[in-house]
Design an enzyme around this catalytic site. Structure first.
Site, PDB file in Angstrom:
ATOM      1  N   GLU A  55      -4.545  -9.205   3.934  1.00 60.80           N
ATOM      2  CA  GLU A  55      -5.173  -8.818   5.206  1.00 60.80           C
ATOM      3  C   GLU A  55      -6.421  -9.631   5.550  1.00 60.80           C
ATOM      4  OE1 GLU A  55      -2.815  -5.147   4.062  1.00 60.80           O
ATOM      5  OE2 GLU A  55      -3.968  -6.695   3.038  1.00 60.80           O
ATOM      6  N   GLU A 105       0.824  -1.214   0.000  1.00 58.07           N
ATOM      7  CA  GLU A 105       0.000   0.000   0.000  1.00 58.07           C
ATOM      8  C   GLU A 105       0.860   1.266   0.000  1.00 58.07           C
ATOM      9  OE1 GLU A 105      -4.073  -0.769   2.233  1.00 58.07           O
ATOM     10  OE2 GLU A 105      -2.430  -1.725   3.310  1.00 58.07           O
TER      11      GLU A 105
END
Length: 713
Positions: free
Chosen positions: A131, A111
């Site tokens: 995640e 990210e």
């Protein structure tokens, strides 16, 4: 040592910021603060024209340290990292930022790279957002930037399935802008940053790109189907649906509004029971290969090149397949040409099945089969490093095979038994090499199931266990080391699963309600579908063995034997508790009530109308609390190394829902006192089958955790 980032200013005016938190350069509060400090410093310096963010020692970043998940408290102020730092400082920077990616770029690490103005990667780099495996969602803007770079359809696949892509695929998708050799990566990224600065390449802000997004009507349809699939695949899980909602927020109200929603959702999900369970299971799974007194005494795994398998039936051929897929040379021995041909064909069918599942390229099959040899005699066994017996569950036949193996295999060869039931001490009774004998309990089908139960006798050498742990790793199996006893760990723990269900049916509970309740709870298969899958004959033989060893802890039923008299044997005959068509689709057996009534009359059991009123939750408790009790027996009788190993075994061996952490972890969430009191209550009405064991009773009396146990072997 606390993690940090390193700042280096090159002569060409490009600042190199390296994430440095070995071995995987995981993110943490310290790393993020250091990254923020060095980024702001580089942005303020007049001699810095551009910035490259990378990771030390050939690894970009493995993402956030998993220990930060499943806990209360904030990772800083809400939106601080995702919005104030990553979006408003990095992505909004007036100097070009380029990510130089090698090794892992996962989770928050990826990210951060997505917020840079370009990404350069090696072909072998692994990029992804895992995640959801931990019960949370990407929290540093991944839900917004990935769809804008690769399109919604591919983004959902990457995020919801936690799918990793290599650098080549990432480049094709548009996740990275260019590829580079590892040794040239930093220079390539620096040149790219300078090109952006001098307007030779675009200054791309991922968050505001729309060229890869589908039209809104199409996007809404894609999200609708994603929700349907998520509910179907994991009806008890909230976080996949939350993730889809956050992605949709960006499409409807803009990416910045969605970043706030993403941060709020992450804060809530981090503290959820699902997150705690999945994080616990992650660490439990990685601890199974640590065995006190064996893996901590300096032993090094020996090299294993060639493995022999005796018996090419369903299990033997499946084991051969698993070994071939792990690049072992494999010899399959059978008793005659017909059996050998059948076993070889099964191996080929298994490999083709792997191709159909997308797990193997068709072009690789010939190379894999070049590692395979079928034989009728033991001459080829003189050079093998491990021999696995996979014949029928007959003690006499196994004893004969092991005596033959001892005479034909070299002195260093590991002698492994694939039985799920037979006592290993009996198997090796006729041999002198008892220190080489070990159990390798693979689960059907061995080339698909991820668990390997390694069974240690009192005489098994620690070296053999170390070797098997390494072999399990090569085969991409999660190993669980257990002591030798009837049913080992998994079959022992789960024998009440079917027995409790059979008892409830004979007392009047609807058979199909039981399977529905248990699968709605999250089990892969209800007890009756499982009996059909395993086969009536195998289940009957196992129940005989358990009854012999566990006595009154077993619950006897006549239902299976009554159905066997009518030529019902389970899925293999297409007739069991369910009826199966040629495509393995199943429907309830219309004759089941007739069989239940007959079994009830033979057993002399009467209908308990109180049981007929059980809710689904109560059914789950009556099926699974006896399993919890036997799991506690495994701990009590020192069959397992750690209580957490039982949790791993329950999930990977018997389909207990991973998002509940495992059978003992789940029991802890309910409380040992509650479970013990229920078992005591049922035992007064329905007998000793429900008697709580001493370990469970002791924990209940002290209201202490069932998980906090480990054994020094």
């Amino acid at each position: 040592m606390k993690g940090k980032t390193l700042l280096e200013i090159r002569a060409d005016g490009v600042a190199i910021i390296s994430i440095n938190n070995p071995p995987l350069n995981l993110l943490s509060a310290d790393v993020m603060l250091s990254l923020k400090e060095n980024s702001e410093h580089a942005l303020l310096r007049d001699d810095v024209k551009a910035i490259v963010i990378t990771g030390s020692n050939g690894k970009f970043s493995g993402g956030f340290d998993v220990t930060a998940f499943g806990t209360k408290g904030k990772l800083g102020k809400l939106g601080f990292w995702s919005i104030e730092f990553i979006t408003d400082i990095l992505e909004a920077a007036r100097k070009p930022l380029v990510a130089a990616i090698d090794g892992l770029a996962l989770g928050g690490g990826l990210e951060i790279a997505l917020a840079c103005h370009a990404r350069i990667s090696t072909s072998s780099a692994q990029l992804g957002l895992p995640e959801l495996r931990y019960g949370i969602i990407p929290g540093f803007g991944g839900t917004q930037r990935v769809p804008r770079l690769v399109g919604l359809h591919k983004a959902l696949e990457m995020i919801l399935m936690s799918k990793l892509v290599n650098g080549d695929n990432a480049h094709c998708l548009g996740l990275v802008d260019a590829l580079s050799l590892s040794g040239e990566l930093i220079n390539t990224a620096c040149y790219w940053a300078q090109d952006i600065l001098e307007h030779r390449r675009p200054w791309a802000v991922s968050l505001h790109r729309t060229d890869q997004l589908e039209p809104l009507a199409e996007a809404r349809m894609i999200l609708k189907h994603a929700r349907i699939n998520a509910k179907k695949q994991a009806p008890n899980l909230k976080h996949p649906l939350v993730c889809i909602d956050v992605i949709e927020e960006g499409l409807l109200h803009g990416p910045r509004a969605a970043l706030w929603k993403e941060s709020e959702a992450l804060l809530e999900l981090r503290q959820s029971d699902t997150c705690r369970s999945l994080v616990y299971f992650f660490f439990a799974q990685h601890r199974t290969s640590k065995v006190p007194g064996i893996t901590d005494i300096g032993l090094v795994p020996r090299k294993v090149n060639t493995v022999a398998v005796v018996g090419g039936g369903l299990m033997g051929s499946s084991i051969v397949t698993a070994l071939l897929l792990s690049d072992y040379a494999v010899i399959l021995k059978e008793v005659n040409e017909k059996a050998l041909l059948a076993g070889t064909e099964r191996v080929k069918e298994n490999l083709q099945d792997h191709v159909k599942r997308g797990k193997l390229a068709e072009a690789k099959i010939d190379r894999i089969l070049s590692l395979f040899k079928g034989v009728l005699h033991y001459e080829s066994f003189r050079e093998v490093d491990m021999a696995i017996e996979a014949v029928s569950e007959n003690t006499y036949i196994k004893q004969r095979v092991f005596a033959e193996l001892e005479g034909c295999c070299p002195p260093h060869c590991i002698l492994a038994c694939s039985s799920s039931l037979v006592n290993l001490n009996l198997v090796g009774e006729r041999t002198k090499s008892k220190n080489r004998i070990v159990g390798t309990h693979f689960f059907s089908q061995a080339h698909l199931m991820p668990l390997l139960e390694i069974v240690q006798t009192e005489k098994t050498s620690p070296q053999v266990i170390v070797d098997l742990l390494a072999i399990g790793k090569m085969m991409r199996k999660t190993p669980v080391v257990v002591r030798n006893y009837t049913g080992f760990a998994i079959n022992w723990m789960f024998f009440p699963y079917s027995q409790a269900a059979l008892m409830l049916v004979e007392h009047g509970v609807d058979l199909y309600q039981i399977d529905q309740a248990v699968t709605a709870f999250g089990m892969t298969m209800g007890p009756f579908r499982m009996i059909d899958f395993v086969g009536f004959e195998v289940v009957t033989e196992m129940n005989v063995q358990f009854s012999k060893n566990f006595g009154e802890r077993c619950c006897k039923s006549k239902l299976i034997s009554v159905m066997q008299e009518d030529d019902r044997a389970g899925k293999t005959t297409r007739k069991g508790f369910y009826m199966y068509d040629s495509e393995s689709q199943f429907t309830p057996n219309p004759d089941i009530r007739k069989f239940v009534n007959k079994a009830r009359s033979i057993s002399g059991v009467s209908v308990h109308y109180e049981l007929m009123k059980l809710s689904d939750e109560e059914i789950v408790e009556m099926i699974l609390f006896p399993v919890v009790n036997e799991a506690c027996c495994l701990v009590q009788d020192r069959i397992v190394v750690k209580a957490s190993d039982v949790d791993v075994a329950s999930v990977m061996g018997m389909g207990f829902p991973e998002y509940r952490g495992g059978i003992i972890f789940w029991a802890d969430t309910l409380g040992s006192k509650y479970i013990c009191s229920k078992l005591e209550k049922w035992s007064k009405t329905y007998g000793a089958f429900f008697n709580p064991c001493a370990y469970l009773a002791e924990k209940a009396s002290k209201s202490t955790s069932l998980v906090s146990y480990s054994l020094n072997l």
